[in-house]
Enzyme design. Sequence first.
Site, PDB file in Angstrom:
ATOM      1  N   ASN A   1     -37.495  47.151 -26.574  1.00 16.47           N
ATOM      2  CA  ASN A   1     -38.017  48.313 -25.841  1.00 16.47           C
ATOM      3  C   ASN A   1     -37.604  49.658 -26.436  1.00 16.47           C
ATOM      4  OD1 ASN A   1     -35.362  48.172 -25.211  1.00 16.47           O
ATOM      5  ND2 ASN A   1     -35.604  48.452 -23.003  1.00 16.47           N
TER       6      ASN A   1
ATOM      7  N   ASP B   1     -31.876  43.135 -26.901  1.00 13.66           N
ATOM      8  CA  ASP B   1     -31.978  42.758 -25.489  1.00 13.66           C
ATOM      9  C   ASP B   1     -32.541  41.342 -25.325  1.00 13.66           C
ATOM     10  OD1 ASP B   1     -34.877  43.212 -25.804  1.00 13.66           O
ATOM     11  OD2 ASP B   1     -34.296  45.336 -25.853  1.00 13.66           O
TER      12      ASP B   1
ATOM     13  N   GLU C   1     -12.352  29.045 -27.893  1.00 14.73           N
ATOM     14  CA  GLU C   1     -11.816  29.951 -28.904  1.00 14.73           C
ATOM     15  C   GLU C   1     -10.304  29.926 -28.736  1.00 14.73           C
ATOM     16  OE1 GLU C   1     -11.956  34.588 -30.474  1.00 14.73           O
ATOM     17  OE2 GLU C   1     -11.820  34.162 -28.361  1.00 14.73           O
TER      18      GLU C   1
ATOM     19  N   ASP D   1     -16.270  38.661 -34.734  1.00 18.32           N
ATOM     20  CA  ASP D   1     -14.940  39.286 -34.847  1.00 18.32           C
ATOM     21  C   ASP D   1     -14.423  39.304 -36.276  1.00 18.32           C
ATOM     22  OD1 ASP D   1     -14.737  39.534 -32.043  1.00 18.32           O
ATOM     23  OD2 ASP D   1     -13.921  37.514 -31.864  1.00 18.32           O
TER      24      ASP D   1
HETATM   25  C1  GLC Z   1     -12.529  37.198 -28.135  1.00 13.84           C
HETATM   26  C2  GLC Z   1     -13.896  37.719 -28.508  1.00 13.84           C
HETATM   27  C3  GLC Z   1     -13.772  39.166 -28.862  1.00 13.84           C
HETATM   28  C4  GLC Z   1     -13.297  39.905 -27.636  1.00 13.84           C
HETATM   29  C5  GLC Z   1     -11.984  39.315 -27.123  1.00 13.84           C
HETATM   30  C6  GLC Z   1     -11.654  39.805 -25.756  1.00 13.84           C
HETATM   31  O1  GLC Z   1     -11.667  37.175 -29.203  1.00 13.84           O
HETATM   32  O2  GLC Z   1     -14.442  36.947 -29.533  1.00 13.84           O
HETATM   33  O3  GLC Z   1     -14.969  39.695 -29.344  1.00 13.84           O
HETATM   34  O4  GLC Z   1     -13.110  41.260 -27.947  1.00 13.84           O
HETATM   35  O5  GLC Z   1     -12.006  37.923 -27.056  1.00 13.84           O
HETATM   36  O6  GLC Z   1     -12.518  39.266 -24.809  1.00 13.84           O
HETATM   37 CA    CA Z   2     -33.379  47.353 -25.991  1.00  8.72          CA
END
Ligand code: GLC
Ligand code: CA
Length: 547
Positions: free
Chosen positions: A26, A32, A270, A331
């Site tokens: 948009n 989005d 993670e 990241d």
């Molecule tokens: C994880 C995410 C990162 C985020 C952090 C805090 O490492 O991959 O992008 O800033 O957590 O939530």
């Molecule tokens: Ca947008």
Amino acid sequence: MPEPSVPWWKRTTVYQIYPRSFYDSNGDGIGDLQGIIEKLDYVKELGFETIWFSPFTMSPQADFGYDISDYLSIAPEYGTMEECERLIEEVHARDMRIVLDMVLNHTSDQHPWFQESRSSRDNPRRDWYIWRDGRGPRTPPNNWKAMIGGSGWHKDDATEQWYWATFLPFQPDLNYRNPDVKEAMFGIVRHWLKQGVDGFRLDIFNAIYKDASFQNNPFSRRPLPSEENPDGFFQKNENTINHPDTFAFAKELRQVVDEFDDPERFVVGEVFGSTEDVRRYCGDQDGLHMVFLFKSLQTPCTAKGYSALIQDYERHFPEPAIPTLVFGNHDRPRRSKTEAQARLQATFQLTARGVPFVYYGEEIGMQHRPIPLAQAKDPIATQYRWVPQWVANWITRKGILLNRDECRTPMQWDSSQNAGFSVETPWLPVHEDFPNRNVQQQEKGNSLLNCYKALLKLLKEHPVLQYGAMEWKPINKEHPKVLHFVRTSADRMQSIDVMLNFGKHAVPLAHASKTRILFSTLAPEQGTVDAPKQLAPFEGIVLYVSH
Ligand code: GLC
Ligand code: CA
């Protein structure tokens, strides 16, 4: 031939979309949900089965969605709940799966829970977060450091106490020792599973429990954390990371996810640490289904490097466990590679045993885009603005990204203005190389994009590449730059060889007469070739050997 007992998530291939940077439908410069829906056919044709989305729920966007202020509604710049429901439907309509990012560890400081919690010491939600008295008016409760350095304790003047935040100061950690918090968060997990999502990526999962004693963390000599060791900033995070209670929590969460078994769902954590340590999150097939293994991000793109990697992963994640294969995310620096290395890496990632997670743009070889700290939007970078640029660059080369904007630049669709990402100025600058590196240009011919396509197609045609056992051959002394492994079916009736030549010399192939090339990095579009005689310099091949 089919091995139906292998659950879908162990055979799947995952593509990560960072919604803000994928496609802007948009014209406000921000990617989005509608934009993603418009590009779903691209991901489908590319050949991935599963898409993981970085968060798009309600958020002040101080950490671009990883600071959530409402887990059950959609941030307006990304779209509406209706669009989200349509996204889930459209993904499923293409026979694909959808994985959301679940931030359990912390909320935004703008979340109503935190607003209540900080309002007074006797608020019923006070104990939903972690509050402690300081050791003095300006001295935090203990020496614990945040994951990004500095004390993780922040003083809140209204109530004269300190709250704990593992990551950034505006991301207060929830207190999982309070059963109501656990129930509330499990409720959110169930809500999205009921909505039909197929799984979750669990944000900084290894920080969920902190030691209840609040004892100081011991001293360590390590200045910076690394992929293999999350200790850093001169302390061991004994009381803050990989706590035994978090391993137990992985099992509780698994039970919640297992309530939904038609179809089966999965969670991938993670977590940071050595392969051996993070393996514990998977328990005995009763914890997290998978964990990210980030060692690969530091592994040199060589036969020796990848051989050591497989050996480590196979040792710690033997069947029925499954490793993950990761070379980038939102990241980490996009690692610079030659074109040949990018192709060898793709072949490795998609044919070795493990679930591949591919970050958007990797399939066209999108490059890291340096952005000066002074212009950064990433909150880590703004916190470290005082760091001299050359130091930031040096740290980035070590694999730790201070300015994560650099790996989040808009997807390069074509050579039109803003790489076809948006008609307006994008929220982050596009990489200057977009006229010569974009999807449209790589759709034809012998491109990296077609390499990914051909490999993903091969996986579907030869399921042994998805669930076959992994046998790696010791590196041959005569050809030390060649990595060779074999994927074999349980009945040993089928096997496929993968050979990757990381060196500049051609290597003769033995038993050439009985083999057929199914794929070569040098000619991904070519299809099969019978009885190849040699492996060319920097060539990777997938070979069918008849027995
Ligand atoms: C994880 C995410 C990162 C985020 C952090 C805090 O490492 O991959 O992008 O800033 O957590 O939530
Ligand atoms: Ca947008």
